[in-house]
Scaffold this motif. Structure first.
Motif, PDB file in Angstrom:
ATOM      1  N   TYR A  48       0.848  -1.193   0.000  1.00  0.00           N
ATOM      2  CA  TYR A  48       0.000   0.000   0.000  1.00  0.00           C
ATOM      3  C   TYR A  48       0.883   1.242   0.000  1.00  0.00           C
ATOM      4  CZ  TYR A  48      -4.285  -2.627   0.764  1.00  0.00           C
ATOM      5  OH  TYR A  48      -5.363  -3.472   0.604  1.00  0.00           O
ATOM      6  N   TRP A  57      -4.672   5.803   1.962  1.00  0.00           N
ATOM      7  CA  TRP A  57      -3.806   4.763   1.400  1.00  0.00           C
ATOM      8  C   TRP A  57      -4.478   4.100   0.215  1.00  0.00           C
ATOM      9  CZ3 TRP A  57       1.029   3.505   3.513  1.00  0.00           C
ATOM     10  CH2 TRP A  57       1.339   4.172   4.707  1.00  0.00           C
ATOM     11  N   LYS A  59      -3.811   0.643  -2.545  1.00  0.00           N
ATOM     12  CA  LYS A  59      -3.003  -0.523  -2.892  1.00  0.00           C
ATOM     13  C   LYS A  59      -2.319  -0.285  -4.227  1.00  0.00           C
ATOM     14  CE  LYS A  59      -3.266  -5.560  -3.065  1.00  0.00           C
ATOM     15  NZ  LYS A  59      -4.136  -6.733  -2.813  1.00  0.00           N
ATOM     16  N   LEU A 334      -9.291  -1.443   5.617  1.00  0.00           N
ATOM     17  CA  LEU A 334      -9.427  -2.066   4.308  1.00  0.00           C
ATOM     18  C   LEU A 334     -10.896  -2.353   4.049  1.00  0.00           C
ATOM     19  CD1 LEU A 334      -6.480  -4.607   4.345  1.00  0.00           C
ATOM     20  CD2 LEU A 334      -6.524  -2.240   3.604  1.00  0.00           C
TER      21      LEU A 334
END
Length: 334
Positions: A48, A57, A59, A334
């Motif tokens: 990330y 953030w 990925k 996430l």
């Protein structure tokens, strides 16, 4: 083999430190600040990247089937390139971490390649690896590349290692490695004076080493239950254990240099030293008190110190966390 050692030490920590009803969730295993970004390597979910000091953030390289679901152990940088060591090899990015290419040319034919630790020494990329030649034949050792990862060569050690757990350098031709061998007399610190090509043992530190860091004459070594520091390029050593209520002694699992100061993390949080690791001061304001944070990775950018924690949660919520030390804590969901 190195993988068995890693699994054993994680289980041992979890078994002695955590409540019975806690279970593991996603873990940040590596951190690095590079250019305008901070990168986090995860356990089983790739890499990330943040461009705003950890506020948000994303990925990276999500379509890279080799990397997207990998465990990423380590990072290093050289010039404008970012390197990552993963459970299936070594990767290189030349576009600021947006995409990565696997670079394993020169390693022996294998069915698996674990890259545990990376560093840059004298222009060489140096890697602590386990190469699985067959299901029952691991090759543990140190490899180096003099052409930015295009080709790799096996370094020369005076023993046949059973594991190489860490390599470290400050960019000079001096490099350091934590090595295990067939007997306790050959384990401990090994040193290279030619950018990782050849190595010799340093008997002054004949202990289990899990993490290493170097900044000029200051070399730091952390184990599972103890830590050490040197101020003469690894030739002599003294104890460097941080304070904390650790049943078997407190080791250090991550180091970050910032100028002449050192930050360190372990199973009871983060610490700060201004005397090369001789003594440590806790800096745990903002950390949750329960569950206990186990800091496995750290780095610093221009504004913040980041600490990636191995967290245990009573619930089954799927998220990993990053502690950001300035004024507040940030969580990466996430």
């Amino acid at each position: 083999m190195q993988q068995e050692y890693t699994e054993a030490r994680t289980a041992e920590r979890a078994g002695t430190q955590l409540p019975r009803d806690c279970r593991a969730v996603k873990t940040i295993r590596s951190l690095i600040s590079f250019g305008a970004h901070v990168f986090a390597g995860t356990e089983g979910d790739g890499i990330y990247r943040s461009s705003d000091h950890g506020d948000t953030w994303a990925k990276t390289d999500v379509n890279n089937t080799l990397l997207a679901q990998q465990l990423v152990f380590t990072f290093c940088t050289k010039d404008q390139a970012l390197f990552a060591g993963a459970q299936n090899g070594i990767y290189k990015s030349t576009d600021g971490g947006a995409t990565f290419q696997r670079i394993i040319n020169g390693f022996p034919p294998n069915i698996g390649l674990f890259a545990w630790s990376l560093t840059v020494s004298g222009g060489d990329i140096v890697a602590a690896v386990t190469v699985l030649l067959s299901p029952s034949e691991p090759l543990d050792g140190i490899f180096y590349s003099s052409d930015d990862g295009s080709t790799w060569h096996q370094a020369t050690l005076p023993i046949t290692p059973t594991a190489v757990t860490a390599v470290a350098s400050d960019g000079s031709s001096l490099a350091y490695a934590g090595v295990f061998g067939q007997s306790s007399s050959v384990k401990g610190l090994y040193k290279s004076t030619d950018a990782g090509v050849t190595w010799t043992q340093r008997q002054a530190l004949n202990v289990d080493i899990e993490r290493l860091a170097a900044n000029g004459s200051n070399v730091l070594a952390g184990g599972l239950f103890g830590a050490y520091y040197s101020t003469d390029f690894g030739e002599s050593w003294a104890f460097s254990d941080p304070p904390g209520n650790c049943p078997f002694g407190c080791g250090i699992f991550t180091y970050t240099f910032r100028g002449t100061s050192v930050f360190a993390g372990d199973e009871v949080g983060m610490f700060f030293s201004t005397n090369s690791g001789a003594t440590w001061v806790p800096i745990n304001e903002g950390f949750p008190q329960c569950p206990i944070p186990d800091v496995e990775a750290s780095c610093a950018d221009s504004n913040y110190l980041f600490a990636g924690s191995f967290r245990m949660k009573v619930s089954g919520a799927s998220y990993w966390e990053l502690e950001r030390r300035r004024l507040h804590q940030v969580q990466l969901r996430l």
